[in-house]
Design a protein around this motif. Structure first.
Motif, short mmCIF file in Angstrom:
data_model
loop_
_atom_site.label_atom_id
_atom_site.label_comp_id
_atom_site.label_asym_id
_atom_site.label_seq_id
_atom_site.Cartn_x
_atom_site.Cartn_y
_atom_site.Cartn_z
N THR A 42 0.83 -1.19 0.00
CA THR A 42 0.00 0.00 0.00
C THR A 42 0.87 1.24 0.00
O THR A 42 2.02 1.21 0.46
CB THR A 42 -0.95 0.01 1.22
OG1 THR A 42 -1.82 1.15 1.14
CG2 THR A 42 -0.19 0.06 2.53
N ARG A 90 0.36 5.89 -0.14
CA ARG A 90 -0.58 7.01 -0.10
C ARG A 90 -0.06 8.18 -0.91
O ARG A 90 1.13 8.49 -0.87
CB ARG A 90 -0.83 7.45 1.34
CG ARG A 90 -1.86 8.58 1.45
CD ARG A 90 -2.45 8.69 2.82
NE ARG A 90 -3.38 9.81 2.92
CZ ARG A 90 -4.24 9.99 3.91
NH1 ARG A 90 -4.31 9.11 4.90
NH2 ARG A 90 -5.04 11.05 3.93
N GLN A 129 -5.42 6.57 -0.72
CA GLN A 129 -4.64 5.41 -0.30
C GLN A 129 -4.83 4.33 -1.37
O GLN A 129 -5.97 3.97 -1.71
CB GLN A 129 -5.12 4.89 1.05
CG GLN A 129 -4.26 3.77 1.62
CD GLN A 129 -3.10 4.27 2.45
OE1 GLN A 129 -3.13 5.38 2.95
NE2 GLN A 129 -2.07 3.47 2.60
N LEU A 161 -7.00 -1.47 5.23
CA LEU A 161 -8.19 -0.70 4.90
C LEU A 161 -8.81 -0.08 6.15
O LEU A 161 -9.22 1.10 6.16
CB LEU A 161 -9.23 -1.58 4.20
CG LEU A 161 -8.96 -1.96 2.75
CD1 LEU A 161 -9.96 -3.01 2.28
CD2 LEU A 161 -9.00 -0.75 1.83
N SER A 192 -6.72 2.89 7.51
CA SER A 192 -6.54 4.07 6.66
C SER A 192 -7.59 5.14 6.95
O SER A 192 -8.78 4.85 7.01
CB SER A 192 -6.62 3.68 5.19
OG SER A 192 -6.54 4.82 4.36
N TRP A 203 -10.20 8.76 0.06
CA TRP A 203 -10.35 7.90 -1.12
C TRP A 203 -9.50 6.65 -0.96
O TRP A 203 -8.30 6.74 -0.69
CB TRP A 203 -9.91 8.63 -2.39
CG TRP A 203 -10.80 9.77 -2.79
CD1 TRP A 203 -10.54 11.10 -2.64
CD2 TRP A 203 -12.09 9.67 -3.41
NE1 TRP A 203 -11.58 11.85 -3.15
CE2 TRP A 203 -12.55 11.00 -3.62
CE3 TRP A 203 -12.89 8.61 -3.82
CZ2 TRP A 203 -13.77 11.28 -4.23
CZ3 TRP A 203 -14.12 8.89 -4.41
CH2 TRP A 203 -14.54 10.21 -4.61
N LYS A 204 -10.10 5.48 -1.14
CA LYS A 204 -9.39 4.21 -1.13
C LYS A 204 -9.55 3.56 -2.50
O LYS A 204 -10.67 3.34 -2.96
CB LYS A 204 -9.91 3.29 -0.03
CG LYS A 204 -9.77 3.86 1.38
CD LYS A 204 -10.31 2.88 2.42
CE LYS A 204 -10.21 3.44 3.83
NZ LYS A 204 -11.17 4.55 4.06
N TYR A 211 -15.38 -1.04 3.82
CA TYR A 211 -14.40 0.01 4.04
C TYR A 211 -14.43 1.10 2.96
O TYR A 211 -13.48 1.87 2.82
CB TYR A 211 -13.00 -0.60 4.16
CG TYR A 211 -12.86 -1.51 5.36
CD1 TYR A 211 -12.83 -0.98 6.64
CD2 TYR A 211 -12.82 -2.89 5.21
CE1 TYR A 211 -12.72 -1.80 7.76
CE2 TYR A 211 -12.72 -3.73 6.31
CZ TYR A 211 -12.67 -3.18 7.58
OH TYR A 211 -12.58 -4.01 8.69
N VAL A 227 -14.30 1.29 -0.37
CA VAL A 227 -13.41 1.32 -1.53
C VAL A 227 -14.24 1.75 -2.73
O VAL A 227 -15.20 1.07 -3.10
CB VAL A 227 -12.76 -0.06 -1.78
CG1 VAL A 227 -11.97 -0.05 -3.10
CG2 VAL A 227 -11.86 -0.44 -0.62
#
Length: 309
Positions: free
Chosen positions: A158, A160, A165, A188, A191, A195-196, A227, A229
């Motif tokens: 991962t 950022r 992220q 997840l 974070s 925005w994921k 989460y 996404v």
């Protein structure tokens, strides 16, 4: 067909690339882009797209996949990306797997990565890759994980950028899901990024040759919904496809970075096309503007993702 005075002022102020890009559909009427592609949007979506095009995103990146052929198709898409970068600067490119054909030989890296993308690399664009099924044919993809130009800190990882992220996954048949899935949920949940965005090589939903993955639906979709996404990016099918929002998530196939295969249309497809292309993603505080861009730098699809949907 009628439009409000506000919509007229927004549309009439667009020039150049933005005007050619903006396919407008108001009250069910479909307009054509400069390249002749039909782009369908509701009146509300068209007004939002127009408004976003007039403002500066907080972050922009591009994505593509199935690139590593060293063929003419790869090079023409790379040139289109370079031209796009000159007009709309970005410093991140997501490579969603199959980075080196046919068997992931790192010895081919110059021809299939360093040469086609040299202008972008020289301009400081950072590529973040994940492994595709062709990549793991040599030493299970380990040479690519270690290759500095792909910026992979592991088989899954991962990072950022600004308020986004990113989560890179290994979706191959031999992926260690017993370790990877708990890692993904932990990352997840930890974070605080508004925005994921998750990317992996294989599609969750697809109307292309390989189709949707029942397994990935089962293991990823619940986490994406839990989460928040909002976007999943993949390759594997050599086409462009943007889905409708599925339980809060938009699924983007951008596997036409070097070659194409036929693609159909499923019950969740918003737009699909078999055309050499890449995707550009503009991030705003509460919206994502997603654009499909062909080898001639024409935008043939645009879609909106809402932060709170």
């Amino acid at each position: 067909m009628s439009i409000t005075r506000r919509q007229f002022l927004i549309f009439s102020s667009l020039t150049g690339f933005g005007l050619a890009a903006l396919g407008k559909t108001l009250q069910g009427h479909t307009a054509q882009s400069a390249a002749g592609y039909a782009i369908t949007a509701t009146a509300e979506e068209a007004a939002t797209i127009a408004s976003l095009r007039l403002s500066r995103p907080i972050f922009r990146f591009v994505s593509l996949a199935d690139t590593g052929t060293g063929t003419r198709g790869q090079y023409v898409v790379a040139k289109a990306m370079t031209r796009y970068h000159q007009q709309h600067p970005f410093d991140l490119a997501i490579l969603a797997g199959d980075n080196i054909y046919d068997t992931g030989e790192i010895q081919k890296i110059e021809a299939v990565f360093e040469k086609p993308y040299q202008p972008l690399l020289d301009a400081g664009v950072k590529f973040q890759a994940c492994l595709g099924n062709h990549d793991i044919a040599t030493d299970n993809g380990t040479p690519q994980v270690k290759y500095a130009g792909f910026n992979m800190s592991g088989r899954y990882y991962t990072f950022r950028r600004d308020s986004i992220q990113f989560f890179a996954l290994d979706t191959n048949y031999n992926a260690d899901w017993k370790t990877q899935l708990p890692w993904l949920e932990k990352e997840l949940s930890a974070s605080d990024a508004p925005w994921k965005i998750v990317f992996g090589h294989h599609p969750v939903y697809s109307a292309g040759l390989h189709g949707s993955s029942k397994k990935l639906k089962q293991i990823l979709r619940p986490l994406f919904e839990k989460y928040n996404v909002r976007l999943y990016i993949n390759g594997h099918d050599h086409n462009y496809e943007r889905t409708q929002v599925v339980k809060g998530t938009t699924y983007l196939t951008c596997g036409a970075g070097a070659g194409t295969r036929p693609v159909g249309h499923s019950e969740v497809t918003a737009h699909s096309v078999s055309k050499l292309s890449f995707a550009a993603i503009d991030i705003y505080p509460t919206h994502i503007l997603l654009s499909g861009i062909d080898k001639n730098n024409q935008i043939f699809d645009q879609g909106i993702i809402l932060l709170n949907s």
